[in-house]
Motif scaffolding. Sequence first.
Motif, PDB file in Angstrom:
ATOM      1  N   TYR A   9      11.632   8.697  -4.645  1.00  0.00           N
ATOM      2  CA  TYR A   9      10.902   7.441  -4.525  1.00  0.00           C
ATOM      3  C   TYR A   9      11.676   6.282  -5.147  1.00  0.00           C
ATOM      4  O   TYR A   9      11.667   5.169  -4.629  1.00  0.00           O
ATOM      5  CB  TYR A   9       9.523   7.546  -5.183  1.00  0.00           C
ATOM      6  CG  TYR A   9       8.552   8.461  -4.480  1.00  0.00           C
ATOM      7  CD1 TYR A   9       8.769   8.941  -3.187  1.00  0.00           C
ATOM      8  CD2 TYR A   9       7.386   8.856  -5.120  1.00  0.00           C
ATOM      9  CE1 TYR A   9       7.860   9.777  -2.563  1.00  0.00           C
ATOM     10  CE2 TYR A   9       6.462   9.688  -4.497  1.00  0.00           C
ATOM     11  CZ  TYR A   9       6.713  10.147  -3.215  1.00  0.00           C
ATOM     12  OH  TYR A   9       5.809  10.955  -2.600  1.00  0.00           O
ATOM     13  N   ALA A  13      12.789   2.997  -3.126  1.00  0.00           N
ATOM     14  CA  ALA A  13      12.323   1.672  -3.557  1.00  0.00           C
ATOM     15  C   ALA A  13      13.505   0.735  -3.778  1.00  0.00           C
ATOM     16  O   ALA A  13      13.472  -0.426  -3.356  1.00  0.00           O
ATOM     17  CB  ALA A  13      11.493   1.798  -4.832  1.00  0.00           C
ATOM     18  N   CYS A  27       5.231  -4.086  -5.372  1.00  0.00           N
ATOM     19  CA  CYS A  27       5.112  -2.629  -5.273  1.00  0.00           C
ATOM     20  C   CYS A  27       4.294  -2.252  -4.048  1.00  0.00           C
ATOM     21  O   CYS A  27       4.578  -1.240  -3.393  1.00  0.00           O
ATOM     22  CB  CYS A  27       4.479  -2.049  -6.533  1.00  0.00           C
ATOM     23  SG  CYS A  27       5.661  -1.674  -7.815  1.00  0.00           S
ATOM     24  N   GLU A  28       3.285  -3.056  -3.739  1.00  0.00           N
ATOM     25  CA  GLU A  28       2.463  -2.778  -2.562  1.00  0.00           C
ATOM     26  C   GLU A  28       3.305  -2.798  -1.295  1.00  0.00           C
ATOM     27  O   GLU A  28       3.180  -1.925  -0.440  1.00  0.00           O
ATOM     28  CB  GLU A  28       1.310  -3.792  -2.440  1.00  0.00           C
ATOM     29  CG  GLU A  28       0.279  -3.684  -3.523  1.00  0.00           C
ATOM     30  CD  GLU A  28       0.604  -4.551  -4.755  1.00  0.00           C
ATOM     31  OE1 GLU A  28       1.720  -5.094  -4.839  1.00  0.00           O
ATOM     32  OE2 GLU A  28      -0.255  -4.640  -5.629  1.00  0.00           O
ATOM     33  N   ALA A  31       5.678   0.275  -1.326  1.00  0.00           N
ATOM     34  CA  ALA A  31       4.910   1.499  -1.088  1.00  0.00           C
ATOM     35  C   ALA A  31       4.512   1.610   0.379  1.00  0.00           C
ATOM     36  O   ALA A  31       4.628   2.687   0.986  1.00  0.00           O
ATOM     37  CB  ALA A  31       3.676   1.533  -1.981  1.00  0.00           C
ATOM     38  N   SER A  32       4.083   0.516   0.967  1.00  0.00           N
ATOM     39  CA  SER A  32       3.676   0.520   2.364  1.00  0.00           C
ATOM     40  C   SER A  32       4.864   0.784   3.286  1.00  0.00           C
ATOM     41  O   SER A  32       4.793   1.621   4.184  1.00  0.00           O
ATOM     42  CB  SER A  32       3.029  -0.823   2.706  1.00  0.00           C
ATOM     43  OG  SER A  32       2.723  -0.878   4.076  1.00  0.00           O
ATOM     44  N   GLN A  34       7.742   2.234   2.650  1.00  0.00           N
ATOM     45  CA  GLN A  34       8.367   3.548   2.465  1.00  0.00           C
ATOM     46  C   GLN A  34       7.373   4.702   2.473  1.00  0.00           C
ATOM     47  O   GLN A  34       7.760   5.848   2.285  1.00  0.00           O
ATOM     48  CB  GLN A  34       9.165   3.564   1.153  1.00  0.00           C
ATOM     49  CG  GLN A  34      10.465   2.804   1.230  1.00  0.00           C
ATOM     50  CD  GLN A  34      11.406   3.423   2.234  1.00  0.00           C
ATOM     51  OE1 GLN A  34      11.608   4.634   2.257  1.00  0.00           O
ATOM     52  NE2 GLN A  34      11.989   2.585   3.077  1.00  0.00           N
ATOM     53  N   GLU A  35       6.086   4.383   2.680  1.00  0.00           N
ATOM     54  CA  GLU A  35       5.036   5.410   2.697  1.00  0.00           C
ATOM     55  C   GLU A  35       5.053   6.251   1.420  1.00  0.00           C
ATOM     56  O   GLU A  35       5.085   7.478   1.438  1.00  0.00           O
ATOM     57  CB  GLU A  35       5.162   6.284   3.946  1.00  0.00           C
ATOM     58  CG  GLU A  35       5.036   5.492   5.223  1.00  0.00           C
ATOM     59  CD  GLU A  35       5.271   6.305   6.479  1.00  0.00           C
ATOM     60  OE1 GLU A  35       5.672   7.479   6.394  1.00  0.00           O
ATOM     61  OE2 GLU A  35       5.041   5.738   7.567  1.00  0.00           O
ATOM     62  N   ILE A  36       5.041   5.531   0.291  1.00  0.00           N
ATOM     63  CA  ILE A  36       5.050   6.132  -1.039  1.00  0.00           C
ATOM     64  C   ILE A  36       3.696   5.836  -1.694  1.00  0.00           C
ATOM     65  O   ILE A  36       3.199   4.716  -1.578  1.00  0.00           O
ATOM     66  CB  ILE A  36       6.183   5.517  -1.905  1.00  0.00           C
ATOM     67  CG1 ILE A  36       7.551   5.845  -1.304  1.00  0.00           C
ATOM     68  CG2 ILE A  36       6.100   6.004  -3.338  1.00  0.00           C
ATOM     69  CD1 ILE A  36       8.708   5.101  -1.985  1.00  0.00           C
ATOM     70  N   PHE A  38       1.173   4.343  -3.954  1.00  0.00           N
ATOM     71  CA  PHE A  38       1.304   3.130  -4.766  1.00  0.00           C
ATOM     72  C   PHE A  38       1.281   3.410  -6.265  1.00  0.00           C
ATOM     73  O   PHE A  38       2.127   2.922  -7.006  1.00  0.00           O
ATOM     74  CB  PHE A  38       0.213   2.120  -4.389  1.00  0.00           C
ATOM     75  CG  PHE A  38       0.155   0.954  -5.317  1.00  0.00           C
ATOM     76  CD1 PHE A  38       1.131  -0.034  -5.279  1.00  0.00           C
ATOM     77  CD2 PHE A  38      -0.854   0.844  -6.261  1.00  0.00           C
ATOM     78  CE1 PHE A  38       1.094  -1.116  -6.146  1.00  0.00           C
ATOM     79  CE2 PHE A  38      -0.906  -0.232  -7.127  1.00  0.00           C
ATOM     80  CZ  PHE A  38       0.077  -1.212  -7.066  1.00  0.00           C
ATOM     81  N   LEU A  41       4.455   5.041  -7.402  1.00  0.00           N
ATOM     82  CA  LEU A  41       5.571   4.096  -7.325  1.00  0.00           C
ATOM     83  C   LEU A  41       5.526   3.104  -8.480  1.00  0.00           C
ATOM     84  O   LEU A  41       6.563   2.765  -9.049  1.00  0.00           O
ATOM     85  CB  LEU A  41       5.554   3.350  -5.990  1.00  0.00           C
ATOM     86  CG  LEU A  41       6.678   2.323  -5.833  1.00  0.00           C
ATOM     87  CD1 LEU A  41       8.039   2.989  -5.863  1.00  0.00           C
ATOM     88  CD2 LEU A  41       6.485   1.524  -4.552  1.00  0.00           C
ATOM     89  N   LYS A  42       4.349   2.658  -8.843  1.00  0.00           N
ATOM     90  CA  LYS A  42       4.202   1.690  -9.936  1.00  0.00           C
ATOM     91  C   LYS A  42       4.812   2.253 -11.228  1.00  0.00           C
ATOM     92  O   LYS A  42       5.534   1.540 -11.933  1.00  0.00           O
ATOM     93  CB  LYS A  42       2.719   1.364 -10.136  1.00  0.00           C
ATOM     94  CG  LYS A  42       2.463   0.171 -10.978  1.00  0.00           C
ATOM     95  CD  LYS A  42       2.673  -1.089 -10.188  1.00  0.00           C
ATOM     96  CE  LYS A  42       2.177  -2.255 -10.998  1.00  0.00           C
ATOM     97  NZ  LYS A  42       2.906  -3.466 -10.756  1.00  0.00           N
TER      98      LYS A  42
END
Length: 149
Positions: A9, A13, A27-28, A31-32, A34-36, A38, A41-42
């Motif tokens: 991830y 990112a 981050c949103e 995440a969207s 890369q389909e990770i 949220f 990822l944060k």
Amino acid sequence: MQISAKADYAVRALLELARAPARPLTCEAIASSQEIPFRFLKSVVGELRRAGLVRSQRGCEGGYWLGRPAAEITLLDVVLAVDGEVLSLRGEPLAGLGYPGPAGGLPGVWRRIEADAKDVLGALTLAALLPAAATGPAGAQPRTRIGAV
């Protein structure tokens, strides 16, 4: 051998950030794209920020940018930032590992695999993983250019 979700991830990112270095990304958005997840990822981005691989700005115009040029961030930098080690055995570093008797040579094999992995990861930059049109300012050349790993 296993590559952690955190390392995967984190690299994904950072590649999103490297693709558009002139503008911050939230981050949103990362995440969207890369389909990770949220929330995961944060926390990963927080570790990248503490390692100096990303920088952040709060507010409505805020978000995240790379902390250094993409040609200066290696995959080894990323893995060490989020995992602390490239390879471990049952969660422990390989440095002090030793076995008795006929298995005495095995720790050397594990350390050799770790050294080889560090060589590969240390030779690949974020810029090397981006398409040629997305490598950033003129003259910023990656250390290694690859097509597919």
